[in-house]
Design an enzyme around this catalytic site. Structure first.
Site, PDB file in Angstrom:
ATOM      1  N   CYS A  41     -24.299  -5.540 -13.125  1.00 31.91           N
ATOM      2  CA  CYS A  41     -24.326  -5.034 -11.588  1.00 31.91           C
ATOM      3  C   CYS A  41     -24.069  -3.589 -11.551  1.00 31.91           C
ATOM      4  O   CYS A  41     -22.969  -3.477 -12.190  1.00 31.91           O
ATOM      5  CB  CYS A  41     -23.797  -6.009 -10.603  1.00 31.91           C
ATOM      6  SG  CYS A  41     -23.751  -5.375  -8.851  1.00 31.91           S
ATOM      7  N   ASP A 101       0.730  -1.289   0.048  1.00 34.15           N
ATOM      8  CA  ASP A 101       0.105   0.099  -0.046  1.00 34.15           C
ATOM      9  C   ASP A 101       0.866   1.331   0.054  1.00 34.15           C
ATOM     10  O   ASP A 101       0.603   2.047  -0.901  1.00 34.15           O
ATOM     11  CB  ASP A 101      -1.035   0.008   1.178  1.00 34.15           C
ATOM     12  CG  ASP A 101      -1.952   1.028   0.899  1.00 34.15           C
ATOM     13  OD1 ASP A 101      -2.412   1.175   0.047  1.00 34.15           O
ATOM     14  OD2 ASP A 101      -2.892   1.172   1.832  1.00 34.15           O
ATOM     15  N   CYS A 154     -15.036  10.549  -2.004  1.00 37.35           N
ATOM     16  CA  CYS A 154     -15.173   9.396  -1.471  1.00 37.35           C
ATOM     17  C   CYS A 154     -15.046   9.374   0.083  1.00 37.35           C
ATOM     18  O   CYS A 154     -13.797  10.019   0.695  1.00 37.35           O
ATOM     19  CB  CYS A 154     -14.087   8.241  -1.864  1.00 37.35           C
ATOM     20  SG  CYS A 154     -13.851   6.730  -1.167  1.00 37.35           S
ATOM     21  N   CYS A 165     -23.249   4.137  -3.143  1.00 37.61           N
ATOM     22  CA  CYS A 165     -22.388   5.231  -2.382  1.00 37.61           C
ATOM     23  C   CYS A 165     -22.929   6.599  -1.785  1.00 37.61           C
ATOM     24  O   CYS A 165     -23.671   7.049  -2.665  1.00 37.61           O
ATOM     25  CB  CYS A 165     -21.168   5.405  -3.653  1.00 37.61           C
ATOM     26  SG  CYS A 165     -19.975   6.693  -3.013  1.00 37.61           S
ATOM     27  N   CYS A 218     -19.356   0.450  -0.686  1.00 41.55           N
ATOM     28  CA  CYS A 218     -19.294  -0.139  -2.016  1.00 41.55           C
ATOM     29  C   CYS A 218     -18.805  -1.653  -1.870  1.00 41.55           C
ATOM     30  O   CYS A 218     -18.765  -2.369  -3.079  1.00 41.55           O
ATOM     31  CB  CYS A 218     -18.302   0.656  -2.958  1.00 41.55           C
ATOM     32  SG  CYS A 218     -16.736   1.216  -2.358  1.00 41.55           S
TER      33      CYS A 218
HETATM   34  S1  SF4 Z   1     -17.943  -4.529  -7.937  1.00 37.94           S
HETATM   35 FE1  SF4 Z   1     -19.855  -3.206  -8.168  1.00 37.94          FE
HETATM   36  S2  SF4 Z   1     -20.623  -3.737 -10.144  1.00 37.94           S
HETATM   37 FE2  SF4 Z   1     -19.107  -5.232  -9.507  1.00 37.94          FE
HETATM   38  S3  SF4 Z   1     -20.254  -6.813  -8.814  1.00 37.94           S
HETATM   39 FE3  SF4 Z   1     -19.417  -5.540  -7.040  1.00 37.94          FE
HETATM   40  S4  SF4 Z   1     -21.288  -4.202  -6.619  1.00 37.94           S
HETATM   41 FE4  SF4 Z   1     -21.543  -5.295  -8.678  1.00 37.94          FE
HETATM   42  S1  SF4 Z   2     -15.658   4.000  -0.077  1.00 39.99           S
HETATM   43 FE1  SF4 Z   2     -17.156   3.463  -1.568  1.00 39.99          FE
HETATM   44  S2  SF4 Z   2     -19.214   3.761  -1.271  1.00 39.99           S
HETATM   45 FE2  SF4 Z   2     -17.852   4.590   0.280  1.00 39.99          FE
HETATM   46  S3  SF4 Z   2     -17.646   6.982  -0.224  1.00 39.99           S
HETATM   47 FE3  SF4 Z   2     -15.923   5.547  -1.047  1.00 39.99          FE
HETATM   48  S4  SF4 Z   2     -16.588   5.108  -3.089  1.00 39.99           S
HETATM   49 FE4  SF4 Z   2     -18.445   5.621  -1.816  1.00 39.99          FE
END
Ligand code: SF4
Ligand code: SF4
Length: 398
Positions: free
Chosen positions: A220, A158, A243, A227, A273
């Protein structure tokens, strides 16, 4: 970093035709013993990372990286890892699961719906993964050396300028999802990635190479719509400035007032997410003991955290990734979460809202005695505490 092998040592390396039978099984057994879930190898061919680096540069040019200026500085190292390890030829890429609760998606959904809670991202509830993964990678390097002879290597986790997701994808460990994270069908995405750059030729590690994985996001879009701050510009593209992970961890200044309500009770990072990703029903529990939840960090409440002083912050987060954001950002984030809690709780039985209000006022009064904060940090925290106290008026969020 171990020293690169001398020419004499290099000549002693096993040739492909002499590879010990069962090398793959041996190394994977070693890796599993170190807590890794999977490992694969990829040859660091000159053009391997050219496309990914170009995409990263274009992303930075659009301003999406916010104030992560270090990304720009190290672009050439990301394109050519030989700048990190002279003579680097092959990367060993590993995954390390970090979940410590099997019902984590339901648990997180309940926590996010409770305005009295202050939620620390799932990955940060155990020990600092930078240290854990780096130490395990170093031991992996030693173990590979025992099988193949001395060689040069460097462990990267990282913080080193390495394109981990691109390397992992090229090594066949999964595909980059629309949420920009690496996914695979056996583990979802709830794992850390680590990279061991080596000066071994790919032939020495051929048993660990595999074909790139197919993409399985299909139609998907769950991560994009879930988000809370609408940080995705589109599939595979994130505006980090929106984010919550970036805002609560990387960003050092004030948080825009318009975005504060959208943080809800997310105090450090955000898992939304990943929480909604259907592939994460296959996410696996950590086997490494250092990722067990410490100090009840899956149960933290706004009212309790408002009583913590600098010494508490230091004590609880010693050895944790959270310590890296420092006390000022911690207080800034906590003020925003407390303000959001106060606004939500105003319609409910008054006890908890009163307690949070009283503790916010105490923090405001005590702020001038927080000698660990610089004048600028104290002023920033003060602005966020004032904003939090003003949330009780029940004004609708912008
Ligand atoms: S990364 Fe996002 S678009 Fe891909 S399977 Fe997961 S939730 Fe669905
Ligand atoms: S971590 Fe994913 S869901 Fe959370 S604010 Fe960032 S992009 Fe959006």
């Amino acid at each position: 970093m171990a020293q690169p092998a001398s020419l004499a040592q290099r000549s002693a390396l096993a040739q492909p035709s002499e590879l010990p039978s069962g090398l793959l099984a041996s190394l994977q057994q070693v890796a599993r013993g170190l807590g890794f879930a999977d490992l694969a190898a990829v040859s660091l061919d000159p053009d391997l990372l050219a496309h990914s680096t170009h995409q990263l540069a274009a992303w930075i040019d659009k301003g999406y990286a916010g104030d992560m200026t270090y990304l720009q500085r190290h672009l050439s190292l990301r394109a050519q890892p030989q700048g990190l390890l002279p003579g680097a030829k092959t990367a060993l890429v590993v995954t390390l699961n970090y979940l410590s609760q099997s019902d984590w998606q339901a648990h997180e959904a309940a926590a996010l719906a409770d305005p009295g809670r202050a939620v620390v991202s799932v990955y940060a509830r155990g020990r600092d993964y930078h240290k854990v993964v780096r130490a395990a990678l170093a031991r992996l390097g030693e173990a590979v050396g025992e099988h193949l002879g001395p060689f040069g290597y460097r462990a990267c986790v990282d913080s080193a300028p390495v394109l981990e997701v691109s390397l992992a994808q090229a090594a066949g460990l999964g595909w980059r999802g629309k949420n920009t994270l690496l996914l695979n069908r056996e583990q979802g995405s709830m794992f850390f990635l680590g990279v061991l750059l080596t000066d071994l030729p790919i032939e020495a590690l051929t048993p660990l190479t595999r074909a790139p994985a197919a993409h399985h996001c299909g139609s998907c879009t769950a991560c994009l719509t879930a988000c809370p701050t609408k940080a995705f510009v589109g599939p595979y593209e994130l505006d980090a400035r929106r984010c919550i992970s970036y805002l609560t961890i990387e960003h050092s200044g004030d948080l825009e007032e318009s975005i504060r309500p959208l943080l809800g009770n997310r105090l450090y990072g955000c898992d939304d997410c990943q929480r909604v990703c259907p592939w994460n029903k296959y996410a696996q529990l950590a086997s490494h003991p250092d990722f067990q939840i410490r100090h009840g960090l899956d149960q933290t409440t706004v009212a309790d955290l408002l009583t913590w002083r600098h010494a508490d912050f230091q004590r609880v987060f010693q050895g944790s990734a959270v310590l890296r954001i420092g006390y000022a950002r911690w207080l800034r984030n906590l003020a925003v979460v407390a303000g959001n809690g106060l606004r939500s709780l105003v319609q409910q039985p008054p006890d908890l809202a009163s307690l949070i209000r009283q503790r916010l006022q105490d923090r405001r009064t005590q702020l001038s005695s927080e000698t660990e904060l610089s004048a600028a940090e104290s002023a920033m925290v003060g602005r966020h505490l004032d904003w939090a106290l003003a949330q009780e008026s029940g004004q609708p969020s912008p």
